[in-house]
Design a protein around this motif. Structure first.
Motif: not given
Length: 271
Positions: A93-101, A108-114, A128-137
């Protein structure tokens, strides 16, 4: 040779193949190395490093307090233990809602560090915007609809969601939106079984249910709940597969007794 021994590593592609051939997907949570090793070795398909760690590992009342750093710590411990299962991590919570960057940075931190294989995000069109942004990476995303515990203060209750037609329609729309965006799967939590059936049949991607009936393509439970370590939690959807609370309690009592009676350690247990 069993199917489990043939599969080196479960991938999102393998989960899709399982749905296509009608094989159910088994999922559990894990938050630490020792538990993840046991769960993985038993042949589970997917391990979720859930933000439920906030409840079962840290004793918080909700999933809201757990931080991104803490989720990465739990995820890193789990990934080290896992040889076969797909490891998915909740973005807290608080790490993705309302801000796609910010969502992208968190993922990226989760994937790289863990070293995890995918992330899970709660919500539909509103994120939706956050989901699309994460998927685009190139980061695989699992959706989560129905009862979304990160929004518990909005709902004000942990009761069944989407019983009314309007909420059910939105859930189906959101599920189709998640699939269209490129999510590889969606968790359906605490919704009527008939709606789970409709959603699962309407999507080509696999659904994973918790308290959502038998028609989801897979099932997930919190490992501490199904092992009976956490006895306070008794929802209708939970089946207990062990009573580890009693087993562990007896073991500790016996240890205390033996120490007090000077029975432990004995001669054989000394150098």
């Amino acid at each position: 040779m069993s199917v489990h021994s043939e599969i080196k590593r479960v991938t999102t592609h393998i989960l899709q193949e399982m749905k296509n051939r009608g094989e159910k997907i088994s999922c559990l949570t894990a938050y630490d190395y020792s538990m993840a090793r046991i769960v993985d070795a038993a042949g589970i398909d997917l391990i979720l490093v859930g933000d439920s760690a906030s409840n079962v590992m840290a004793g918080h009342e909700t999933t809201l307090p757990i931080t991104l750093d803490q989720m990465i710590y739990h995820a890193t411990s789990v990934v080290k233990a896992v040889k076969r299962a797909l490891v998915v991590v909740d973005i807290p919570f608080g790490s993705y809602q309302g801000n796609s960057s910010e969502a992208l940075r968190s993922a990226i931190r989760i994937m790289k560090e863990s070293g995890a294989h995918a992330v899970k995000m709660e919500g539909g069109s509103e994120i939706k915007e956050s989901i699309v942004r994460v998927l685009s990476a190139g980061i695989p995303v699992m959706g989560h609809l129905g009862l979304t515990p990160q929004s518990i203060y909005k709902f004000g209750t942990y009761s069944v969601r989407a019983k009314e037609e309007e909420e059910a329609d939105k859930l189906l729309e959101d599920a189709k939106m998640l699939e269209a965006c490129g999510a590889f799967s969606v968790v359906l939590e605490k919704i009527p079984a008939s709606l789970t059936k409709l959603v699962s049949e309407s999507l080509t991607i696999p659904t994973v249910g918790i308290g959502a009936g038998a028609d989801a393509d897979g099932q997930i439970l919190v490992v501490h709940d199904m092992l009976g370590i956490n006895k306070e939690f008794k929802p209708r959807f939970l089946r207990r597969y062990a009573d580890l609370d009693s087993i562990m309690n007896d073991a500790v009592k016996n240890y205390v007794k033996d120490v007090k009676a000077q029975d432990f350690p004995n001669e054989k247990e000394s150098y």
